[in-house]
Design an enzyme around this catalytic site. Structure first.
Site, PDB file in Angstrom:
ATOM      1  N   GLY A  50       0.848  -1.196   0.000  1.00  0.00           N
ATOM      2  CA  GLY A  50       0.000   0.000   0.000  1.00  0.00           C
ATOM      3  C   GLY A  50       0.877   1.236   0.000  1.00  0.00           C
ATOM      4  O   GLY A  50       2.062   1.151   0.297  1.00  0.00           O
TER       5      GLY A  50
ATOM      6  N   CYS B 222       5.265  -6.193   1.694  1.00  0.00           N
ATOM      7  CA  CYS B 222       5.618  -4.779   1.718  1.00  0.00           C
ATOM      8  C   CYS B 222       4.863  -4.042   2.847  1.00  0.00           C
ATOM      9  O   CYS B 222       5.126  -4.299   4.015  1.00  0.00           O
ATOM     10  CB  CYS B 222       5.350  -4.173   0.344  1.00  0.00           C
ATOM     11  SG  CYS B 222       6.268  -2.651   0.096  1.00  0.00           S
ATOM     12  N   TYR B 223       3.922  -3.181   2.523  1.00  0.00           N
ATOM     13  CA  TYR B 223       3.161  -2.503   3.589  1.00  0.00           C
ATOM     14  C   TYR B 223       2.546  -3.535   4.532  1.00  0.00           C
ATOM     15  O   TYR B 223       2.536  -3.355   5.753  1.00  0.00           O
ATOM     16  CB  TYR B 223       2.061  -1.626   2.983  1.00  0.00           C
ATOM     17  CG  TYR B 223       1.254  -0.877   4.014  1.00  0.00           C
ATOM     18  CD1 TYR B 223       1.664   0.363   4.478  1.00  0.00           C
ATOM     19  CD2 TYR B 223       0.079  -1.421   4.538  1.00  0.00           C
ATOM     20  CE1 TYR B 223       0.933   1.050   5.441  1.00  0.00           C
ATOM     21  CE2 TYR B 223      -0.659  -0.748   5.504  1.00  0.00           C
ATOM     22  CZ  TYR B 223      -0.232   0.489   5.951  1.00  0.00           C
ATOM     23  OH  TYR B 223      -0.952   1.160   6.907  1.00  0.00           O
TER      24      TYR B 223
ATOM     25  N   HIS C  25       8.158  -7.617  -3.460  1.00  0.00           N
ATOM     26  CA  HIS C  25       6.894  -8.021  -4.097  1.00  0.00           C
ATOM     27  C   HIS C  25       7.065  -9.360  -4.824  1.00  0.00           C
ATOM     28  O   HIS C  25       7.528  -9.379  -5.959  1.00  0.00           O
ATOM     29  CB  HIS C  25       6.436  -6.937  -5.078  1.00  0.00           C
ATOM     30  CG  HIS C  25       5.935  -5.722  -4.387  1.00  0.00           C
ATOM     31  ND1 HIS C  25       4.626  -5.587  -3.985  1.00  0.00           N
ATOM     32  CD2 HIS C  25       6.571  -4.598  -3.985  1.00  0.00           C
ATOM     33  CE1 HIS C  25       4.468  -4.427  -3.372  1.00  0.00           C
ATOM     34  NE2 HIS C  25       5.631  -3.806  -3.364  1.00  0.00           N
TER      35      HIS C  25
ATOM     36  N   GLU D  59       4.864 -11.106  -6.133  1.00  0.00           N
ATOM     37  CA  GLU D  59       3.862 -11.272  -7.190  1.00  0.00           C
ATOM     38  C   GLU D  59       4.324 -10.748  -8.547  1.00  0.00           C
ATOM     39  O   GLU D  59       3.754 -11.115  -9.569  1.00  0.00           O
ATOM     40  CB  GLU D  59       2.543 -10.588  -6.784  1.00  0.00           C
ATOM     41  CG  GLU D  59       2.555  -9.062  -6.712  1.00  0.00           C
ATOM     42  CD  GLU D  59       3.105  -8.502  -5.395  1.00  0.00           C
ATOM     43  OE1 GLU D  59       3.780  -9.247  -4.670  1.00  0.00           O
ATOM     44  OE2 GLU D  59       2.862  -7.315  -5.121  1.00  0.00           O
TER      45      GLU D  59
ATOM     46  N   SER E 235     -21.350  -9.197 -27.334  1.00  0.00           N
ATOM     47  CA  SER E 235     -20.608  -8.175 -28.076  1.00  0.00           C
ATOM     48  C   SER E 235     -19.538  -8.789 -28.975  1.00  0.00           C
ATOM     49  O   SER E 235     -19.023  -8.138 -29.865  1.00  0.00           O
ATOM     50  CB  SER E 235     -19.926  -7.228 -27.093  1.00  0.00           C
ATOM     51  OG  SER E 235     -18.846  -7.897 -26.466  1.00  0.00           O
ATOM     52  N   GLY E 236     -19.188 -10.047 -28.692  1.00  0.00           N
ATOM     53  CA  GLY E 236     -18.104 -10.677 -29.436  1.00  0.00           C
ATOM     54  C   GLY E 236     -16.781 -10.550 -28.709  1.00  0.00           C
ATOM     55  O   GLY E 236     -15.777 -11.129 -29.105  1.00  0.00           O
ATOM     56  N   GLY E 237     -16.774  -9.785 -27.610  1.00  0.00           N
ATOM     57  CA  GLY E 237     -15.580  -9.728 -26.770  1.00  0.00           C
ATOM     58  C   GLY E 237     -15.437 -11.025 -25.986  1.00  0.00           C
ATOM     59  O   GLY E 237     -16.351 -11.854 -25.988  1.00  0.00           O
ATOM     60  N   VAL E 238     -14.309 -11.191 -25.314  1.00  0.00           N
ATOM     61  CA  VAL E 238     -14.045 -12.444 -24.616  1.00  0.00           C
ATOM     62  C   VAL E 238     -15.103 -12.722 -23.538  1.00  0.00           C
ATOM     63  O   VAL E 238     -15.654 -13.823 -23.469  1.00  0.00           O
ATOM     64  CB  VAL E 238     -12.637 -12.419 -23.960  1.00  0.00           C
ATOM     65  CG1 VAL E 238     -12.385 -13.706 -23.201  1.00  0.00           C
ATOM     66  CG2 VAL E 238     -11.574 -12.191 -25.011  1.00  0.00           C
ATOM     67  N   ASP E 239     -15.407 -11.710 -22.735  1.00  0.00           N
ATOM     68  CA  ASP E 239     -16.293 -11.964 -21.590  1.00  0.00           C
ATOM     69  C   ASP E 239     -17.703 -12.373 -22.026  1.00  0.00           C
ATOM     70  O   ASP E 239     -18.233 -13.374 -21.559  1.00  0.00           O
ATOM     71  CB  ASP E 239     -16.388 -10.726 -20.691  1.00  0.00           C
ATOM     72  CG  ASP E 239     -15.019 -10.290 -20.203  1.00  0.00           C
ATOM     73  OD1 ASP E 239     -14.099 -11.121 -20.255  1.00  0.00           O
ATOM     74  OD2 ASP E 239     -14.880  -9.134 -19.794  1.00  0.00           O
ATOM     75  N   SER E 240     -18.288 -11.591 -22.932  1.00  0.00           N
ATOM     76  CA  SER E 240     -19.663 -11.941 -23.298  1.00  0.00           C
ATOM     77  C   SER E 240     -19.684 -13.246 -24.098  1.00  0.00           C
ATOM     78  O   SER E 240     -20.643 -14.012 -24.014  1.00  0.00           O
ATOM     79  CB  SER E 240     -20.360 -10.798 -24.037  1.00  0.00           C
ATOM     80  OG  SER E 240     -19.793 -10.578 -25.301  1.00  0.00           O
ATOM     81  N   SER E 241     -18.625 -13.515 -24.856  1.00  0.00           N
ATOM     82  CA  SER E 241     -18.591 -14.767 -25.622  1.00  0.00           C
ATOM     83  C   SER E 241     -18.519 -15.980 -24.704  1.00  0.00           C
ATOM     84  O   SER E 241     -19.225 -16.974 -24.908  1.00  0.00           O
ATOM     85  CB  SER E 241     -17.389 -14.792 -26.576  1.00  0.00           C
ATOM     86  OG  SER E 241     -17.519 -13.765 -27.517  1.00  0.00           O
TER      87      SER E 241
ATOM     88  N   LYS F   7      -9.751 -12.202 -15.808  1.00  0.00           N
ATOM     89  CA  LYS F   7      -9.737 -12.303 -17.272  1.00  0.00           C
ATOM     90  C   LYS F   7      -9.043 -13.580 -17.773  1.00  0.00           C
ATOM     91  O   LYS F   7      -9.548 -14.277 -18.651  1.00  0.00           O
ATOM     92  CB  LYS F   7      -9.012 -11.083 -17.839  1.00  0.00           C
ATOM     93  CG  LYS F   7      -9.191 -10.906 -19.313  1.00  0.00           C
ATOM     94  CD  LYS F   7     -10.522 -10.273 -19.570  1.00  0.00           C
ATOM     95  CE  LYS F   7     -10.747  -9.916 -21.004  1.00  0.00           C
ATOM     96  NZ  LYS F   7     -11.976  -9.103 -21.123  1.00  0.00           N
TER      97      LYS F   7
END
Ligand code: XMP
Length: 513
Positions: free
Chosen positions: A55, A82-83, A172, A174, A226-232, A369
């Site tokens: 943070g 870290c924080y 970090h 990650e 929409s044809g995007g990844v999420d809606s597909s 994602k």
């Protein structure tokens, strides 16, 4: 859905979602919660472990984020980063101060020496590079903690009280710059928290399908695709679960990339469901005619989209469920305040008031994602859809600078297709976060054959990024740029000059409009 849970407690650091993604990559489900989440709520969730994120604050300042000290009595292992490490140290009786000199203040890649008898570093090398970013120093570590890693400047890069399962690292783990960082997170999960590794997309698919069937019963579901990844992926999952009870409305606004509309339609052939493709190109172009201001374009497209969708929904009649492809980063409540809005990103969402339905379902709400993509593969969606890079809702309307015409859109589509093909052929597709062409509204003089030309300039954009909040311009090899330039000016009429965008974000944004 029953699986183990780890909680990432968010103190407002920039890598918080990345930590959560790393944990999930290791096969453990986790959720990000703001540090203000009441202790009883955390207890009820029965986590197998906690990770405190970094943070921007200093723990010794009065208004710095804190936690209820009783959190350390939950009997659950804690990894402070870290924080988060400094917070834990201070809460358990240590002392943290501002580093007095440059030696104890560390930024960037730092050579670090690890005690591999510590569970966190089990089976890992004794030395490695870690990524530091801290101006504070743990002057005194709490009783019961041992020093587990050091650097030249700092004796306590990592601390641990292994009997209580408390670990803290100043760096970090990650980020990719930390060597073996993910392996350290994995050790925390498996060696310390006793994780079972029960989070896989195959399991998720099966449980999600069962849950959707149970919820939907014999009801009807409507989805704006929409044809995007999420809606597909959302469409494929719902189709798998409820088949013909699902209607997908795919509004083709004519602002998509070359062949994209047909690709989307083809991808859904295997499923028995109702797929409605609405050819709305003419009405979108008409609404956008003469509009040059980017935010106006976004607004018009957003509104028109809702209107078209609404008309289609009316034809279908009342439905029981409206499905949305909301994903986890959209629902995380951050530990810190919200950032300023630079662009009003139009997404296919915000539709409910216009459509007659009873309930919303969001089957991807828990997924990041990369997990959505994995689920798409599990469901058998083609790779070109699943690995598609982000594409803005307003499509090519914001990649044709200034006023829009069908001709300009077609020119951009052809040039963009060549650009993308060359990037893929050069094997660069995976390492570049986003790449696309922009048709500027700048024309310049050229010479083609024996004649003079006065045509448009095409800009190539390619960025590397982890979160699209910041980005660096990609160092594309000159040979690749050369090939793209030669092909575009030879094959696409109307373009006689190519430029490469070498600005990072900030100060530029990824898109030009
Ligand atoms: P910027 O241009 O703000 O873009 O750096 C960050 C990411 O967001 C995408 N983007 C949009 N996505 N509607 C969307 O759904 C929009 O209006 C929009 N504008 C930008 C952009 O492609 C990048 O991935």
């Amino acid at each position: 859905m029953s699986h183990q849970l780890l909680i990432v407690l968010d103190f407002g650091g920039q890598y918080n979602q990345l930590i959560a993604r790393r944990v999930r990559e290791c096969g453990v489900y986790c959720e990000v919660k703001p540090y203000t989440t009441p202790l009883e709520e955390l207890q009820k969730m029965q986590p197998i472990g906690l990770i405190f994120t970094g943070g921007p604050n200093s723990v010794y300042l009065e208004d710095a984020p804190h936690v209820d000290p009783a959190i350390f009595q939950m009997g659950v292992p804690v990894l402070g980063i870290c924080y988060g490490c400094q917070l834990m140290a201070q809460a358990l009786g240590g002392r943290v101060t501002a580093a007095q000199d440059d030696t104890a203040r560390e930024y960037g890649k730092t050579e670090t020496f690890f005690d591999t008898s510590c569970k966190l570093f089990k089976n890992l090398p004794e030395r490695g590079v870690s990524w530091m970013s801290h101006g504070d120093y743990m002057e005194k570590v709490p009783d019961g903690f041992a020093l587990m890693a050091h650097s030249k400047a700092c004796p306590n890069v990592a601390i641990a009280d292994e009997t209580r399962g408390f670990y803290g690292v100043q760096y970090h783990p990650e980020v990719n710059h930390t060597e073996n960082g993910v392996a350290m997170i994995r050790n925390f999960l498996y060696e310390v928290c006793g994780a079972a590794g029960d989070w896989t997309m195959g399991d998720y698919k099966r449980t999600a399908i069962a849950a959707i069937r149970e919820k939907v019963g014999g009801g009807r579901v409507l989805l704006a695709l929409s044809g995007g990844v999420d809606s597909s992926v959302c469409a494929a999952l719902l189709a798998e679960a409820v088949g013909e009870q699902l209607t997908c409305v795919f509004v083709d606004h004519g602002l998509m990339r070359k062949d994209e509309g047909d690709e989307v339609e083809a991808a859904f052939q295997p499923w028995a469901m109702n797929f409605v493709r609405v050819d709305a190109e003419a009405r979108f172009l008409q609404k956008l005619s003469g509009v040059t201001e980017p935010e106006r374009k976004r607004k018009i497209i957003g509104e028109e989209f809702i209107r078209v969708f609404e008309e289609e929904a009316k034809k279908i009649g009342a439905v029981d469920f409206l499905a949305q492809g909301t994903i986890y980063p959209d629902v995380i409540e951050s530990g810190a305040g919200d950032a300023a809005v630079i662009k009003s990103h139009h997404n296919v969402g915000g539709l409910p008031e216009y459509v007659d339905f009873k309930e919303i379902i969001e089957p991807l709400r828990l997924l990041f994602k990369d997990e959505v993509r994995q689920l798409g593969r599990e469901l058998g969606l083609p790779e070109y859809l699943v690995s598609r890079q982000p594409f803005p809702g307003p499509g090519l309307a914001i990649r044709v600078i200034g006023d829009l015409t069908k001709e300009k859109l077609d020119t951009l589509r052809d040039a963009d297709a060549i650009y993308r093909q060359e990037i893929v052929d050069a094997g660069l597709g995976q390492e570049i976060g986003q790449y696309f062409a922009v048709l500027t509204n700048s024309r310049s003089v050229g010479v083609m054959g024996d004649g003079r030309s006065y045509d448009y300039t095409l800009a190539l954009r390619a960025v590397t990024t982890t979160d699209f909040m910041t980005a660096d311009w990609a160092r594309l090899p000159y040979e690749v740029l050369d090939r793209i330039s030669t092909r575009v000016v030879n094959e696409v009429p109307g373009i006689n000059r190519i430029v490469y965008d070498v600005t990072s974000k900030p100060p530029a944004t990824i898109e030009w409009e």
